[in-house]
Design a protein around this motif. Structure first.
Motif, PDB file in Angstrom:
ATOM      1  N   ALA A   9       0.829  -1.198   0.000  1.00 54.65           N
ATOM      2  CA  ALA A   9       0.000   0.000   0.000  1.00 54.65           C
ATOM      3  C   ALA A   9       0.866   1.252   0.000  1.00 54.65           C
ATOM      4  CB  ALA A   9      -0.907   0.002   1.230  1.00 54.65           C
TER       5      ALA A   9
ATOM      6  N   GLU B  97      -5.794   4.102   3.107  1.00 53.29           N
ATOM      7  CA  GLU B  97      -5.432   2.908   2.343  1.00 53.29           C
ATOM      8  C   GLU B  97      -4.500   1.999   3.128  1.00 53.29           C
ATOM      9  OE1 GLU B  97      -3.353   1.632  -1.929  1.00 53.29           O
ATOM     10  OE2 GLU B  97      -3.408   3.728  -1.313  1.00 53.29           O
ATOM     11  N   GLN B  98      -3.519   2.594   3.803  1.00 54.76           N
ATOM     12  CA  GLN B  98      -2.599   1.782   4.596  1.00 54.76           C
ATOM     13  C   GLN B  98      -3.323   1.074   5.740  1.00 54.76           C
ATOM     14  OE1 GLN B  98       0.101   4.988   5.500  1.00 54.76           O
ATOM     15  NE2 GLN B  98       1.687   4.195   4.129  1.00 54.76           N
TER      16      GLN B  98
ATOM     17  N   THR C 127      -5.202  -1.839   4.526  1.00 61.47           N
ATOM     18  CA  THR C 127      -4.300  -2.926   4.167  1.00 61.47           C
ATOM     19  C   THR C 127      -3.849  -3.719   5.382  1.00 61.47           C
ATOM     20  OG1 THR C 127      -3.483  -1.756   2.208  1.00 61.47           O
ATOM     21  CG2 THR C 127      -2.054  -3.475   3.129  1.00 61.47           C
TER      22      THR C 127
ATOM     23  N   ARG D 132     -11.757  -0.695   3.108  1.00 58.70           N
ATOM     24  CA  ARG D 132     -11.572   0.553   2.359  1.00 58.70           C
ATOM     25  C   ARG D 132     -12.837   1.393   2.310  1.00 58.70           C
ATOM     26  NH1 ARG D 132      -7.953  -2.975   0.686  1.00 58.70           N
ATOM     27  NH2 ARG D 132      -5.849  -2.220   0.188  1.00 58.70           N
TER      28      ARG D 132
END
Length: 429
Positions: free
Chosen positions: A5, A24-25, A28, A237
């Motif tokens: 990511a 996003e991280q 992930t 997400r």
């Protein structure tokens, strides 16, 4: 492993865990954190079997999970506004439980009505790990351990809930799928199950009252709670960054709760504190290494000082920071780790008490997993904290404790994107 990511712009060293990650991280690493919690037992149980045998191992596992799961389920319900007392509410909590990491433990849910439902495991990673060991070990896990621990999890939603098997391993035929099937029922005239004594004890510990980062209920970048319908899969997400931070912190706290339950059950059987600490430290060392490796790969982090400091800051066995106070930061191309000696984690007697100047094996395992030349060096008490310096040095081999965890398929498990999840509606009106 899950795809990269992208790394952060620098080492993450926030005082509140996970707050410097992007949306996003966070999306992930959340499956990674949940899987890490499941692998704690893959790290610890082999050492219990060696020290005490299969039967004692199973009993420790039962007491460990029965102590921790009512507490962390209660916390997750509170954090995400899961206020109901039906099977839908229970299933929501299971989706955010380290005992049921997504895809690796592939729960598929069905709701009949508010108080009746069922689930199957289309894939059970834990079964894949244990099945090669023979039917006795499968029975210990799928019968002896599951029966009391499933109920301990259920009562955090409703003390009249019962989870009972339709079928479960040992598998007949040997390729039977789904791996197991269970019914969930809540009946108004049924006796309430009591809170397990170890869970009562856990609710009185500092960890149970630990305050974590509040969710911004006005956030517009995604879901902020789980008050709506149950979804077949959680697509992280779709959640707001604020909610993801809190969920990640709660999952890290689940690690600490499970460790405390493990230690309490282990202490009842150990011949002395030396044996207790030896087994407890081996558990910590194994999970420290595997999780560091997976977090580094998932975020595409470099093996330099910034990458190592970031992994240690995000590592669930060292957090959340609000509970442990652990800080990792880059200093002159080295990494300095500060472990406060008066934190709530220290007072509770969990993993942090195992990290001393003479015993830094878990930190070395995590550092080696990021890059083999990192060497744990000087460790001194300064300003109320144990300061540990990790610097470049000779190449280190993976420890035996980490190698043991590699026997689990979870060590190399790959998450896949299943797309936008569908909501689950009751079969009957």
């Amino acid at each position: 492993m899950s795809g990269s990511a992208g790394s952060s712009a620098g080492a993450i060293s926030g005082r509140e865990s996970y707050t410097e990650l992007t949306q996003e991280q966070l999306a992930t690493i959340l499956p990674e954190l949940l899987l890490s919690g499941q692998l704690i037992d893959r790290s610890g149980m082999a050492h219990l079997i060696s020290a005490f045998g299969r039967d004692v191992m199973a009993q420790i596992a039962i007491e460990e999970w029965m102590a921790a799961s009512p507490v962390y389920t209660h916390r997750m319900r509170t954090a995400l506004g899961i206020a109901g007392d039906g099977v839908e509410d229970m299933f929501k909590c299971l989706q955010l439980d380290i005992g049921a990491p997504p895809q690796f433990m592939d729960f598929r849910y069905e709701i009949t009505d508010k108080y009746h439902g069922s689930f199957v495991l289309a894939h059970c990673g834990a079964l894949m790990d244990v099945e090669p060991m023979g039917d006795d070990y499968v029975t210990a896990m799928c019968h002896d351990i599951e029966d009391p621990t499933f109920d301990a999890t259920a009562i955090a939603t409703n003390r009249r809930a019962r989870i009972r098997p339709v079928h479960r391993p040992p598998r007949l035929p040997t390729d039977r799928s789904p791996h197991c099937a269970w019914t969930v029922t809540i009946e108004p005239d049924r006796d309430e199950l009591p809170l397990p004594p170890d869970a009562e004890w856990m609710f009185g510990m500092a960890i149970a009252a630990t305050e974590l980062t509040p969710i911004d209920e006005l956030a517009t970048d995604g879901v902020v709670d789980y008050r709506g319908p149950l979804f077949e899969d959680l697509q992280f997400r779709q959640w707001s960054r604020s909610a993801l931070v809190r969920i990640a912190q709660e999952v890290a706290l689940q690690h600490q709760l499970l460790a405390l339950g493990f230690e309490r059950a282990l202490a009842r059987r150990a011949v002395d504190s030396k044996q207790r600490d030896d087994v407890f430290r081996k558990q910590l060392t194994g999970i420290a290494g595997i999780t560091a490796e997976r977090l580094s790969a998932a975020l595409g982090l470099p093996g330099d000082a910034e990458g190592l400091a970031t992994v240690l800051t995000l590592h669930p066995v060292l957090g959340p920071a609000q509970y442990t106070g652990v800080l990792a930061e880059v200093v002159n191309d080295q990494v300095r780790v500060r472990i406060p000696q008066d934190s709530a984690a220290m007072r509770d007697g969990g993993w942090m008490t195992l990290l001393t100047a003479d015993h830094l094996e878990p930190l070395q395992a995590a550092a080696t997993a990021v890059e083999s030349h990192w060497t744990v060096g000087d460790a001194t008490i300064r300003d109320g904290a144990l300061e540990v310096v990790i610097a470049p040095g000779d190449s280190h081999q993976e420890s035996g404790e980490v190698a043991i965890v590699r026997f689990s398929s979870g060590a190399t498990f790959e998450f896949v994107n299943r797309g936008i999840p569908l909501s689950i509606t009751p079969v009957s009106g």
